[in-house]
Design a protein around this motif. Structure first.
Motif, PDB file in Angstrom:
ATOM      1  N   ILE A  94     -10.469   8.192  -4.984  1.00  0.00           N
ATOM      2  CA  ILE A  94     -11.720   8.368  -4.239  1.00  0.00           C
ATOM      3  C   ILE A  94     -11.941   7.207  -3.265  1.00  0.00           C
ATOM      4  O   ILE A  94     -12.392   7.397  -2.144  1.00  0.00           O
ATOM      5  N   ILE A  95     -11.580   6.006  -3.704  1.00  0.00           N
ATOM      6  CA  ILE A  95     -11.777   4.848  -2.826  1.00  0.00           C
ATOM      7  C   ILE A  95     -10.691   4.776  -1.755  1.00  0.00           C
ATOM      8  O   ILE A  95     -10.974   4.559  -0.579  1.00  0.00           O
TER       9      ILE A  95
ATOM     10  N   ILE B 146     -10.464   5.442   3.005  1.00  0.00           N
ATOM     11  CA  ILE B 146     -10.208   4.178   3.699  1.00  0.00           C
ATOM     12  C   ILE B 146      -8.778   4.140   4.247  1.00  0.00           C
ATOM     13  O   ILE B 146      -8.538   3.769   5.387  1.00  0.00           O
ATOM     14  N   GLY B 147      -7.836   4.586   3.410  1.00  0.00           N
ATOM     15  CA  GLY B 147      -6.428   4.552   3.821  1.00  0.00           C
ATOM     16  C   GLY B 147      -6.148   5.443   5.019  1.00  0.00           C
ATOM     17  O   GLY B 147      -5.525   5.017   5.995  1.00  0.00           O
ATOM     18  N   VAL B 148      -6.628   6.689   4.960  1.00  0.00           N
ATOM     19  CA  VAL B 148      -6.394   7.605   6.073  1.00  0.00           C
ATOM     20  C   VAL B 148      -7.132   7.111   7.321  1.00  0.00           C
ATOM     21  O   VAL B 148      -6.602   7.166   8.433  1.00  0.00           O
TER      22      VAL B 148
ATOM     23  N   ALA C  26      -2.746   1.168  -3.622  1.00  0.00           N
ATOM     24  CA  ALA C  26      -2.327   2.455  -3.052  1.00  0.00           C
ATOM     25  C   ALA C  26      -2.411   2.439  -1.533  1.00  0.00           C
ATOM     26  O   ALA C  26      -1.691   3.168  -0.854  1.00  0.00           O
ATOM     27  N   MET C  27      -3.289   1.600  -1.021  1.00  0.00           N
ATOM     28  CA  MET C  27      -3.572   1.597   0.413  1.00  0.00           C
ATOM     29  C   MET C  27      -2.325   1.450   1.300  1.00  0.00           C
ATOM     30  O   MET C  27      -2.156   2.246   2.222  1.00  0.00           O
TER      31      MET C  27
ATOM     32  N   ALA D 179     -12.778   0.788 -16.485  1.00  0.00           N
ATOM     33  CA  ALA D 179     -12.016   1.697 -15.639  1.00  0.00           C
ATOM     34  C   ALA D 179     -12.343   1.463 -14.173  1.00  0.00           C
ATOM     35  O   ALA D 179     -11.466   1.512 -13.308  1.00  0.00           O
ATOM     36  N   LEU D 180     -13.612   1.190 -13.893  1.00  0.00           N
ATOM     37  CA  LEU D 180     -14.039   0.976 -12.508  1.00  0.00           C
ATOM     38  C   LEU D 180     -13.308  -0.215 -11.882  1.00  0.00           C
ATOM     39  O   LEU D 180     -12.789  -0.115 -10.763  1.00  0.00           O
ATOM     40  N   SER D 181     -13.236  -1.329 -12.630  1.00  0.00           N
ATOM     41  CA  SER D 181     -12.519  -2.501 -12.101  1.00  0.00           C
ATOM     42  C   SER D 181     -11.078  -2.131 -11.769  1.00  0.00           C
ATOM     43  O   SER D 181     -10.545  -2.516 -10.726  1.00  0.00           O
ATOM     44  N   GLY D 182     -10.452  -1.394 -12.713  1.00  0.00           N
ATOM     45  CA  GLY D 182      -9.075  -0.970 -12.494  1.00  0.00           C
ATOM     46  C   GLY D 182      -8.954  -0.107 -11.251  1.00  0.00           C
ATOM     47  O   GLY D 182      -8.037  -0.288 -10.449  1.00  0.00           O
ATOM     48  N   SER D 183      -9.900   0.836 -11.093  1.00  0.00           N
ATOM     49  CA  SER D 183      -9.848   1.737  -9.943  1.00  0.00           C
ATOM     50  C   SER D 183      -9.919   0.971  -8.632  1.00  0.00           C
ATOM     51  O   SER D 183      -9.171   1.244  -7.695  1.00  0.00           O
TER      52      SER D 183
END
Lengths: 281, 291
Positions: B83-84, B88-90, B158-159, B147-151
């Motif tokens: 989701i993050i 941002i990446g695209v 991934a970026m 989980a949020l920190s990990g995400s």
């Protein structure tokens, strides 16, 4: 709404997305440099860890990582280069070629911890190399193989076809052409890929967890069948496994690892840049 | 003389072919060794109970080996990172490929390359000392290892993949598409949004898939900042444990040949199959684009 205003808003958002990444990368690097730099002394780089890794230096981890990286490249470069030569110079557009390319893509996508499992099962247990530099290097070598193949192949394929044709028309054999014409012109690209592979191998932790990395071993290795400490694993250990390690020591270790990896990347970028300037075709 | 040369050529050609086949050999070898070590667990646990069992207590007696909490842990962290990182990446890819002036483009690409080069253990460390305390205070939690920190941290990993592959996809669209749209009076943004993104959709999809593939396989950063609680996650701001972190954290203590050891290899099989699926599908998308 006015399409030009929409465009302005959209472009601003896109710019912000980039800015966000750039700023965060900058902050990460700046924080590590700023907080890590005070820890870097001659003693830190050349002493063994002391007092349960709460004092002393990081020499064994540094040396261990250098050994592992060297071993990985000795294994991966010849195979990777020859594989690239096959794909660029010999392979026809066949099912086999397609399969090889697919295998390379998959090899690049296998999670690093799965490489660790594989290295454990094949080298440590099956071949009985034990947890050793040999097992770790081979595991890392297989992991960086796709990187080296892809970079070398691109370098070889960017050599113009006419170079080969001229050489062949002068009576040189296929291998002579590759050896004397294609390879020399592709060397900067191959070098770039190799150095990037070195950087990747130096920074990875998961593949060496069960194949070589020692928790605490304050001495230098005597043979390739010894365990060693490694810089990325050492950083993991002192940040999560050992309580009350000085923050300075952690940042210092992170800085050395980051500097090692980024300097390799920098060298690769410089080589690529210089080569692009000099390129005659 | 001539025969010597012919022999040499022949030998080299075969040697080169052999190295070319090495990639296939290694992929098969990895899979076989995962199977060899991992399949043994199915003598005691049936595959269904293994995949959908709700408790992971590998060292109790008898061990309970259900990896559903771990699968869900991986899923929730990955979903958050997707989701993050996707918008941002695209967005970055569009900006770099279409809008940025030459100079800025070089700087941005160097920045992205820099991000890709940072070792995951270093990102994990930075996440531990900066992000984790932040999450803890913002959400008033007993621990920031969630989980949020990990995400958030994984989104950054991934970026680079998403940006570079999506950017390639945008580049490879024929210039005429954009020129056609502009000639008909579209603004640059309209041309990007209505024409170019659509034309590059399969490449962008591949970029997203490969980015997410990278996230699922990420190990060290995740292990350092998600809290490692092998329970079924009920919230984004609770500790979770992923498939990868379980292997990394527990293999050191598992006795070679024990049920626990086999089970960790079976998790490896699951990860291998996921990454295989992601990569083959992404490759198909990329190929479709080229035709």
């Amino acid at each position: 709404m006015n399409p030009y205003r929409t465009q302005k808003i959209a472009f601003s958002f896109l710019f912000l997305a980039n800015l966000l990444i750039l700023v965060l990368v900058g902050v990460i690097v700046a924080v590590i440099v700023q907080k890590g730099l005070p820890a870097i002394t001659w003693q830190f780089l050349t002493d063994v860890p002391r007092q349960g890794m709460r004092a002393g230096g990081i020499l064994p981890a540094l040396v261990g990582t250098l050994y592992l990286v060297a071993g990985a490249i000795v294994f991966a470069l010849p195979i990777g280069l020859f594989a690239a030569i096959y794909l660029s110079e010999y392979a026809k557009d066949s099912l086999l070629t397609r399969l090889i390319k697919l295998a390379i893509v998959n090899l690049a996508g296998v999670p690093s911890v799965v490489y660790g499992l594989f290295g454990l099962a094949l080298f440590v247990v099956f071949f009985k190399f034990g947890a050793s530099i040999l097992s770790g290097s081979l595991t890392l070598g297989i992991m960086i193989l796709p990187l080296i193949i892809t970079a070398s192949r691109e370098a070889l394929e960017s050599v113009p076809q006419s170079f080969r044709e001229v050489s062949l028309s002068l009576g040189a054999s296929k291998w002579q052409t590759i050896q004397h014409i294609v390879l020399p012109n592709a060397i900067p690209g191959i070098l770039t890929g190799t150095i990037l592979g070195l950087g990747r191998a130096a920074g990875e932790t998961a593949p060496i967890l069960f194949t070589v990395a020692a928790f605490y071993l304050p001495q230098l290795p005597g043979s390739i069948f010894d365990q060693v400490m490694a810089l990325p694993y050492h950083l993991y250990v002192i940040s999560t496994q050992v309580p009350n390690v000085d923050e300075k020591t952690r940042y210092g270790t992170a800085l050395v690892l980051l500097a090692l990896v980024l300097s390799m990347n920098l060298v690769a970028i410089v080589i690529r840049y210089k080569f692009r300037m000099k390129k005659k075709w | 003389m001539t025969t010597m040369r012919a022999v040499k050529e022949f030998v080299i050609e075969k040697l080169v072919l052999l190295c070319g086949l090495a990639s296939i050999f290694f992929v098969v070898l990895i899979f076989l060794f995962l199977l060899k070590e991992g399949f043994a667990v199915f003598k005691t646990v049936n595959p269904f109970a293994f995949l959908f069992g709700k408790s992971w207590y590998p060292i109790s007696d008898p061990p309970q080996l259900g990896i559903l909490p771990l699968i869900l842990g991986s899923l929730i962290v990955t979903a958050g990172a997707a989701i993050i990182s996707i918008p941002i990446g695209v967005g970055c890819a569009i900006y770099i490929a279409e809008i940025a002036p030459r100079r800025i483009k070089e700087v941005l690409k160097a920045g992205i390359e820099l991000l890709a080069a940072i070792p995951s253990v270093v990102l994990g460390f930075i996440g531990m000392v900066t992000l984790v305390p932040l999450v803890k205070t913002v959400f008033h939690l007993p621990t920031g290892l969630t989980a949020l920190s990990g995400s958030i941290m994984l989104a950054f990993m991934a970026m680079p993949t998403i940006v570079s592959i999506a950017e390639d996809a945008l580049y490879s669209i024929p210039k005429t598409y954009k020129e056609g749209a502009l000639a008909m009076g579209a603004t640059h943004w309209q041309a990007i949004w209505r024409v170019m993104l659509r034309a590059a959709s399969s490449g962008i999809l591949a970029a997203i898939m490969l980015g997410i593939g990278r996230v699922i396989g990420e190990t060290m950063a995740v292990m350092m900042i998600t809290g490692n609680a092998a329970v079924i996650p009920h919230s984004f701001v609770a500790p979770v444990r992923t498939l990868t972190a379980t292997i990394a954290a527990e293999m050191g203590e598992a006795v070679v040949g024990s049920e626990h050891y086999f089970a960790l290899f079976a998790i490896g099989i699951v990860l291998f199959v996921i990454s295989f699926g992601v990569n083959v599908t992404a490759d198909l998308f990329l190929h479709k684009r080229q035709q």
